[in-house]
Design a protein around this motif. Structure first.
Motif, PDB file in Angstrom:
ATOM      1  N   MET A   1       1.933  -3.365  -9.885  1.00 27.82           N
ATOM      2  CA  MET A   1       0.989  -3.485  -8.562  1.00 27.82           C
ATOM      3  C   MET A   1       0.672  -2.791  -7.608  1.00 27.82           C
ATOM      4  O   MET A   1       0.388  -2.529  -7.350  1.00 27.82           O
ATOM      5  N   SER A   2       2.574  -2.661  -7.237  1.00 28.18           N
ATOM      6  CA  SER A   2       3.012  -1.905  -5.782  1.00 28.18           C
ATOM      7  C   SER A   2       2.258  -0.569  -5.896  1.00 28.18           C
ATOM      8  O   SER A   2       1.804  -0.518  -5.144  1.00 28.18           O
ATOM      9  N   CYS A   3       3.115  -0.414  -6.775  1.00 25.80           N
ATOM     10  CA  CYS A   3       3.085   0.951  -7.247  1.00 25.80           C
ATOM     11  C   CYS A   3       1.552   1.435  -7.619  1.00 25.80           C
ATOM     12  O   CYS A   3       1.385   2.470  -6.671  1.00 25.80           O
ATOM     13  N   LEU A   4       0.854   0.821  -8.226  1.00 25.40           N
ATOM     14  CA  LEU A   4      -0.805   1.468  -8.521  1.00 25.40           C
ATOM     15  C   LEU A   4      -1.637   1.114  -7.057  1.00 25.40           C
ATOM     16  O   LEU A   4      -2.135   1.349  -6.793  1.00 25.40           O
ATOM     17  N   LEU A   5      -1.550   0.400  -6.631  1.00 21.50           N
ATOM     18  CA  LEU A   5      -2.396   0.078  -5.297  1.00 21.50           C
ATOM     19  C   LEU A   5      -1.314   1.123  -4.022  1.00 21.50           C
ATOM     20  O   LEU A   5      -2.496   1.867  -3.368  1.00 21.50           O
ATOM     21  N   HIS A   6      -0.265   1.063  -3.735  1.00 16.06           N
ATOM     22  CA  HIS A   6       0.449   2.142  -3.105  1.00 16.06           C
ATOM     23  C   HIS A   6      -0.422   3.791  -2.979  1.00 16.06           C
ATOM     24  O   HIS A   6      -0.352   4.149  -2.400  1.00 16.06           O
ATOM     25  N   HIS A   7      -0.074   4.028  -4.690  1.00 15.25           N
ATOM     26  CA  HIS A   7      -0.927   5.310  -4.822  1.00 15.25           C
ATOM     27  C   HIS A   7      -1.921   5.739  -4.501  1.00 15.25           C
ATOM     28  O   HIS A   7      -2.611   6.446  -4.982  1.00 15.25           O
ATOM     29  N   ALA A   8      -2.567   4.241  -5.207  1.00 14.12           N
ATOM     30  CA  ALA A   8      -4.500   4.527  -5.576  1.00 14.12           C
ATOM     31  C   ALA A   8      -4.618   4.404  -4.212  1.00 14.12           C
ATOM     32  O   ALA A   8      -6.084   5.217  -4.161  1.00 14.12           O
ATOM     33  N   PHE A   9      -4.739   3.919  -2.906  1.00 13.44           N
ATOM     34  CA  PHE A   9      -4.942   3.766  -1.269  1.00 13.44           C
ATOM     35  C   PHE A   9      -4.322   4.386   0.020  1.00 13.44           C
ATOM     36  O   PHE A   9      -4.660   5.171   1.050  1.00 13.44           O
ATOM     37  N   GLY A  10      -2.974   5.022  -0.803  1.00  2.00           N
ATOM     38  CA  GLY A  10      -2.456   5.187   0.093  1.00  2.00           C
ATOM     39  C   GLY A  10      -2.312   4.970   1.862  1.00  2.00           C
ATOM     40  O   GLY A  10      -1.965   5.155   2.347  1.00  2.00           O
ATOM     41  N   HIS A  11      -1.245   3.544   0.929  1.00  2.00           N
ATOM     42  CA  HIS A  11      -1.450   2.243   2.331  1.00  2.00           C
ATOM     43  C   HIS A  11       0.037   2.459   3.263  1.00  2.00           C
ATOM     44  O   HIS A  11       0.778   3.181   2.293  1.00  2.00           O
TER      45      HIS A  11
ATOM     46  N   TRP B   1       3.013   0.574   3.685  1.00  2.00           N
ATOM     47  CA  TRP B   1       3.222  -0.639   2.963  1.00  2.00           C
ATOM     48  C   TRP B   1       2.612  -1.818   1.781  1.00  2.00           C
ATOM     49  O   TRP B   1       1.657  -1.981   2.366  1.00  2.00           O
ATOM     50  N   THR B   2       3.039  -1.432   0.590  1.00  2.00           N
ATOM     51  CA  THR B   2       2.012  -2.068  -0.412  1.00  2.00           C
ATOM     52  C   THR B   2       3.218  -2.595  -1.312  1.00  2.00           C
ATOM     53  O   THR B   2       3.869  -2.445  -1.217  1.00  2.00           O
ATOM     54  N   GLY B   3       3.468  -4.477  -0.929  1.00  2.00           N
ATOM     55  CA  GLY B   3       4.342  -4.777  -1.252  1.00  2.00           C
ATOM     56  C   GLY B   3       4.225  -6.594  -1.642  1.00  2.00           C
ATOM     57  O   GLY B   3       3.280  -7.082  -1.185  1.00  2.00           O
ATOM     58  N   PHE B   4       4.600  -7.076  -2.447  1.00  2.00           N
ATOM     59  CA  PHE B   4       4.956  -9.086  -2.147  1.00  2.00           C
ATOM     60  C   PHE B   4       6.416  -9.449  -1.606  1.00  2.00           C
ATOM     61  O   PHE B   4       7.742  -8.636  -1.861  1.00  2.00           O
TER      62      PHE B   4
ATOM     63  N   VAL C   1      11.588 -11.363   0.573  1.00  2.00           N
ATOM     64  CA  VAL C   1      10.594  -9.956  -0.077  1.00  2.00           C
ATOM     65  C   VAL C   1      11.228  -9.668  -1.935  1.00  2.00           C
ATOM     66  O   VAL C   1      12.000  -9.689  -1.953  1.00  2.00           O
ATOM     67  N   GLY C   2      10.205  -8.895  -1.783  1.00  2.00           N
ATOM     68  CA  GLY C   2      10.109  -8.602  -4.222  1.00  2.00           C
ATOM     69  C   GLY C   2       9.509  -7.121  -3.587  1.00  2.00           C
ATOM     70  O   GLY C   2      10.144  -6.644  -2.949  1.00  2.00           O
ATOM     71  N   PRO C   3       9.235  -7.016  -4.927  1.00  2.00           N
ATOM     72  CA  PRO C   3       8.944  -5.541  -5.176  1.00  2.00           C
ATOM     73  C   PRO C   3       7.735  -4.734  -4.847  1.00  2.00           C
ATOM     74  O   PRO C   3       6.157  -5.918  -4.387  1.00  2.00           O
TER      75      PRO C   3
ATOM     76  N   ASP D   1       1.268  -8.420   0.599  1.00  2.00           N
ATOM     77  CA  ASP D   1       0.993  -7.602   1.954  1.00  2.00           C
ATOM     78  C   ASP D   1       1.412  -6.380   1.869  1.00  2.00           C
ATOM     79  O   ASP D   1       1.135  -5.856   1.097  1.00  2.00           O
ATOM     80  N   ILE D   2      -0.312  -5.685   2.380  1.00  2.00           N
ATOM     81  CA  ILE D   2      -0.487  -4.025   2.558  1.00  2.00           C
ATOM     82  C   ILE D   2      -0.617  -4.423   3.861  1.00  2.00           C
ATOM     83  O   ILE D   2      -1.504  -4.459   4.392  1.00  2.00           O
ATOM     84  N   ASP D   3      -0.262  -3.033   4.550  1.00  2.00           N
ATOM     85  CA  ASP D   3      -0.030  -2.252   5.947  1.00  2.00           C
ATOM     86  C   ASP D   3      -0.743  -1.421   6.178  1.00  2.00           C
ATOM     87  O   ASP D   3      -0.851  -0.703   4.899  1.00  2.00           O
ATOM     88  N   SER D   4      -1.695  -0.882   7.039  1.00  2.00           N
ATOM     89  CA  SER D   4      -1.609   0.738   7.380  1.00  2.00           C
ATOM     90  C   SER D   4      -1.765   0.760   8.695  1.00  2.00           C
ATOM     91  O   SER D   4      -1.566  -0.553   9.264  1.00  2.00           O
ATOM     92  N   GLU D   5      -1.854   1.994   9.095  1.00  2.00           N
ATOM     93  CA  GLU D   5      -1.230   2.972   9.968  1.00  2.00           C
ATOM     94  C   GLU D   5      -2.652   2.825  11.107  1.00  2.00           C
ATOM     95  O   GLU D   5      -2.831   3.479  11.940  1.00  2.00           O
ATOM     96  N   HIS D   6      -3.161   2.385  10.212  1.00  2.00           N
ATOM     97  CA  HIS D   6      -4.784   2.572  11.465  1.00  2.00           C
ATOM     98  C   HIS D   6      -5.965   1.449  11.446  1.00  2.00           C
ATOM     99  O   HIS D   6      -5.501   0.184  10.334  1.00  2.00           O
ATOM    100  N   LYS D   7      -6.153   1.449  12.733  1.00  2.00           N
ATOM    101  CA  LYS D   7      -6.851  -0.023  12.940  1.00  2.00           C
ATOM    102  C   LYS D   7      -8.222  -0.429  11.845  1.00  2.00           C
ATOM    103  O   LYS D   7      -9.321   0.606  11.634  1.00  2.00           O
ATOM    104  N   ALA D   8      -8.346  -1.654  11.369  1.00  2.00           N
ATOM    105  CA  ALA D   8      -9.116  -2.783  10.865  1.00  2.00           C
ATOM    106  C   ALA D   8      -9.402  -1.515   9.045  1.00  2.00           C
ATOM    107  O   ALA D   8     -10.730  -1.469   8.727  1.00  2.00           O
ATOM    108  N   THR D   9      -8.615  -1.398   9.001  1.00  2.00           N
ATOM    109  CA  THR D   9      -8.640  -1.126   7.398  1.00  2.00           C
ATOM    110  C   THR D   9      -9.206  -1.721   6.603  1.00  2.00           C
ATOM    111  O   THR D   9      -9.446  -1.052   5.547  1.00  2.00           O
ATOM    112  N   PHE D  10      -9.347  -2.897   6.953  1.00  2.00           N
ATOM    113  CA  PHE D  10      -9.308  -3.615   5.459  1.00  2.00           C
ATOM    114  C   PHE D  10     -10.439  -4.612   6.108  1.00  2.00           C
ATOM    115  O   PHE D  10     -10.830  -4.936   6.842  1.00  2.00           O
ATOM    116  N   ASP D  11     -11.668  -4.431   4.723  1.00  2.00           N
ATOM    117  CA  ASP D  11     -12.492  -5.893   5.216  1.00  2.00           C
ATOM    118  C   ASP D  11     -12.761  -6.348   3.525  1.00  2.00           C
ATOM    119  O   ASP D  11     -11.487  -6.605   2.906  1.00  2.00           O
ATOM    120  N   ASP D  12     -14.261  -7.114   3.978  1.00  2.00           N
ATOM    121  CA  ASP D  12     -14.517  -8.265   2.945  1.00  2.00           C
ATOM    122  C   ASP D  12     -14.395  -7.467   1.762  1.00  2.00           C
ATOM    123  O   ASP D  12     -14.378  -8.397   0.399  1.00  2.00           O
TER     124      ASP D  12
END
Length: 163
Positions: free
Chosen positions: A41-51, A53-56, A68-70, A135-146
């Protein structure tokens, strides 16, 4: 199908997440291994959206400590106490935390200085026990929403639905 990594950037979020969920469920079908599922899931989410940091972060001491996990991205923090930072807050409350600007979040833990916004989703096992946080991090402000919150909570439901 397992060898396909989707790039869903440019699609409307709701459609992208729907496509990702179908793909993830097909890839993980029949799997009963949390660590392998987290890595996938880390891989799929990370590459699908270009975040960034994506992980558990896995629960290693219930109610006390995450480790820290995968993940995909630069080095992550190795351990986070429940109640500390965004991940620890999500773990302690057992609910998703969406942060538009991490610099405005009291007690934010900086693992990568490029991180500006973040979403952390609790991951529950089949008995409703907290097993990790996504945990998913973005280098852009307000990336995540409902839309992200609902879709990621639904995707993380895989862990509670698995047999």
């Amino acid at each position: 199908m397992a060898e396909v990594t989707l790039d869903l950037r440019g699609m409307p979020k709701a459609e992208a997440y729907a496509e990702l969920k179908k793909h993830a469920e097909a890839v993980l079908e029949g799997l009963n291994d949390d660590v392998a599922a987290m890595a996938t899931m880390s891989c799929l989410l990370h590459h699908a959206f270009g975040h960034l940091w994506t992980g558990f972060y896995r629960v290693v001491e219930p109610g006390k400590l995450l480790r820290v996990g995968p993940y995909q991205g630069t080095l992550g923090c190795l351990e986070i106490r429940f109640g500390k930072g965004v991940c620890g807050t999500s773990a302690a409350k057992g609910e998703t935390v969406v942060v538009e600007d991490v610099h405005a979040f009291p007690g934010h833990i900086t693992c990568d200085g490029r991180s500006v916004s973040e979403i952390v989703v609790p991951v529950f096992g089949p008995n409703r026990e907290l097993i990790a946080v996504l945990d998913i991090d973005s280098e852009h402000k307000a990336t995540f929403d409902d839309v992200d919150r609902r879709a990621l909570e639904d995707l993380m439901g895989w862990f509670s639905r698995r047999k």
